[in-house]
Design an enzyme around this catalytic site. Structure first.
Site, mmCIF file in Angstrom:
data_model
loop_
_atom_site.group_PDB
_atom_site.id
_atom_site.type_symbol
_atom_site.label_atom_id
_atom_site.label_comp_id
_atom_site.label_asym_id
_atom_site.label_seq_id
_atom_site.Cartn_x
_atom_site.Cartn_y
_atom_site.Cartn_z
ATOM 1 N N TYR A 65 9.382 -0.972 1.341
ATOM 2 C CA TYR A 65 8.032 -0.692 0.823
ATOM 3 C C TYR A 65 7.924 0.768 0.352
ATOM 4 C CZ TYR A 65 2.882 -0.554 0.835
ATOM 5 O OH TYR A 65 1.561 -0.404 0.483
ATOM 6 N N LYS A 125 7.166 2.035 -3.443
ATOM 7 C CA LYS A 125 5.962 2.811 -3.774
ATOM 8 C C LYS A 125 6.310 4.211 -4.294
ATOM 9 C CE LYS A 125 2.802 -0.288 -2.891
ATOM 10 N NZ LYS A 125 1.956 -0.796 -3.972
HETATM 11 P P1 NAD Z 1 -3.832 -7.441 0.290
HETATM 12 O O1 NAD Z 1 -2.661 -8.153 0.872
HETATM 13 O O2 NAD Z 1 -5.182 -7.762 0.792
HETATM 14 O O3 NAD Z 1 -3.845 -7.608 -1.295
HETATM 15 C C1 NAD Z 1 -2.683 -7.680 -2.075
HETATM 16 C C2 NAD Z 1 -2.985 -8.571 -3.246
HETATM 17 O O4 NAD Z 1 -1.828 -8.667 -4.084
HETATM 18 C C3 NAD Z 1 -3.325 -10.003 -2.780
HETATM 19 O O5 NAD Z 1 -4.425 -10.481 -3.506
HETATM 20 C C4 NAD Z 1 -2.063 -10.776 -3.135
HETATM 21 O O6 NAD Z 1 -2.276 -12.128 -3.377
HETATM 22 C C5 NAD Z 1 -1.629 -10.033 -4.388
HETATM 23 N N1 NAD Z 1 -0.246 -10.293 -4.734
HETATM 24 C C6 NAD Z 1 0.831 -10.230 -3.913
HETATM 25 N N2 NAD Z 1 1.932 -10.584 -4.591
HETATM 26 C C7 NAD Z 1 1.532 -10.887 -5.860
HETATM 27 C C8 NAD Z 1 2.209 -11.308 -7.023
HETATM 28 N N3 NAD Z 1 3.529 -11.512 -7.022
HETATM 29 N N4 NAD Z 1 1.492 -11.496 -8.156
HETATM 30 C C9 NAD Z 1 0.158 -11.288 -8.174
HETATM 31 N N5 NAD Z 1 -0.539 -10.893 -7.084
HETATM 32 C C10 NAD Z 1 0.146 -10.695 -5.954
HETATM 33 O O7 NAD Z 1 -3.496 -5.894 0.466
HETATM 34 P P2 NAD Z 1 -4.255 -4.575 -0.037
HETATM 35 O O8 NAD Z 1 -4.238 -3.669 1.114
HETATM 36 O O9 NAD Z 1 -5.517 -4.890 -0.732
HETATM 37 O O10 NAD Z 1 -3.168 -4.019 -1.081
HETATM 38 C C11 NAD Z 1 -3.456 -3.714 -2.436
HETATM 39 C C12 NAD Z 1 -2.483 -2.651 -2.910
HETATM 40 O O11 NAD Z 1 -2.715 -1.442 -2.190
HETATM 41 C C13 NAD Z 1 -1.020 -3.012 -2.677
HETATM 42 O O12 NAD Z 1 -0.239 -2.559 -3.765
HETATM 43 C C14 NAD Z 1 -0.682 -2.223 -1.431
HETATM 44 O O13 NAD Z 1 0.692 -1.956 -1.325
HETATM 45 C C15 NAD Z 1 -1.502 -0.976 -1.656
HETATM 46 N N6 NAD Z 1 -1.766 -0.183 -0.455
HETATM 47 C C16 NAD Z 1 -2.520 -0.697 0.565
HETATM 48 C C17 NAD Z 1 -2.752 0.083 1.687
HETATM 49 C C18 NAD Z 1 -3.591 -0.390 2.835
HETATM 50 O O14 NAD Z 1 -3.662 0.338 3.828
HETATM 51 N N7 NAD Z 1 -4.207 -1.537 2.779
HETATM 52 C C19 NAD Z 1 -2.217 1.370 1.748
HETATM 53 C C20 NAD Z 1 -1.463 1.855 0.702
HETATM 54 C C21 NAD Z 1 -1.255 1.064 -0.409
#
Ligand code: NAD
Length: 249
Positions: free
Chosen positions: A156, A160
């Site tokens: 991951y 990123k």
């Molecule tokens: P989440 O799991 O709720 O949402 C992720 C979304 O991406 C989901 O809707 C999922 O269905 C979709 N997804 C996954 N694989 C996919 C694909 N192949 N094609 C299309 N859609 C796909 O998680 P989140 O926390 O809302 O994450 C959103 C973004 O933020 C991600 O890139 C994650 O890495 C990043 N992020 C999140 C956090 C956190 O603390 N939640 C921190 C840093 C970065």
């Protein structure tokens, strides 16, 4: 504020979590939002309904962003249906956490395919559409894990960090066409992605946050909306850390 009137925005992985908050926010400021989803049609439909109930416009579009043909078909269809794509938010992402000794090749490949190759798959055809209009905003969602590195997340964190390198390189390539490319690196935001973290790890994480609280998805959406707006026209190739101070150097 209606900063995005007449703008077409595509948010990947927008059926829940941070992507949903970004979609709702851009629509609340006048953008027509394409809510991309991979499998969760009910989630995407309810995001569209929420946007419409608030007076905005949106539609859902299925595509697995890790599939280069599906991503290209989605971008092509959006550009054809709406005449353009102004804003692309590469938000779709996943985790397959494991210490390296236990990490399988599939854990590595699947995270890279979605988090990093998915960004390439969507950005390439979107840039083609944006170049024609000599306008565009691309915002890639990275992570504090990509900035600092996180044990148990070599896949991951690498994906990123890769998103940040991609952002810098593409920003240089397309700046001449008034297209900006930036990244937002969230800290810890309660979503499905972080929901599975063991409680002791959640406590340890909280201790690393100078502002001493987890973030909210809407706080990530605020940063994305800023970078997508005209106020950020002179900002490109940057990574905005929205993490309560976790990545302070
Ligand atoms: P989440 O799991 O709720 O949402 C992720 C979304 O991406 C989901 O809707 C999922 O269905 C979709 N997804 C996954 N694989 C996919 C694909 N192949 N094609 C299309 N859609 C796909 O998680 P989140 O926390 O809302 O994450 C959103 C973004 O933020 C991600 O890139 C994650 O890495 C990043 N992020 C999140 C956090 C956190 O603390 N939640 C921190 C840093 C970065």
């Amino acid at each position: 504020m209606n900063r995005f009137t007449d703008k077409i925005a595509l948010v990947t992985g927008a059926s829940r979590g941070i992507g949903k908050a970004i979609a709702v926010r851009l629509a609340s400021e006048g953008a027509h939002v394409v809510v991309n989803y991979a499998r969760d049609v009910d989630g995407a439909t309810s995001v569209v309904a929420e946007i419409e109930a608030a007076g905005g416009t949106a539609n859902a579009y299925q595509a697995d962003v890790s599939d280069i043909d599906a991503a290209a078909a989605m971008i092509k269809a959006v550009a054809k249906d709406h005449g353009k794509i102004d804003i692309l938010v590469n938000n779709a992402g996943t985790t397959r956490d494991q210490l390296i000794m236990k990490m399988s090749e599939d854990d590595w490949d699947s995270v890279m395919r979605i988090n990093l190759k998915g960004v390439f798959n969507c950005a390439k055809p979107a840039v083609r559409a944006m170049m024609r209009k000599r306008y565009g905003r691309i915002i890639n969602i990275s992570s504090v894990s990509g900035v600092l590195g996180n044990a148990g997340q070599t896949n991951y964190s690498a994906s990123k960090a890769g998103v940040i390198g991609f952002t810098r390189a593409l920003a240089r390539e397309v700046a001449g066409r008034s297209i900006t490319v930036n990244a937002v690196a969230p800290g810890f935001i309660p979503t499905k992605l972080t929901g599975d973290m063991p409680e002791d790890l959640q406590d340890a994480t909280l201790a690393m946050i100078p502002l001493a609280r987890w973030g909210q998805a809407e706080e990530i959406a605020n940063a994305v909306a800023f970078l997508a707006s005209d106020e950020a026209a002179y900002i490109t190739g940057q990574t905005l850390n929205v993490d309560g101070g976790m990545a302070i150097g």
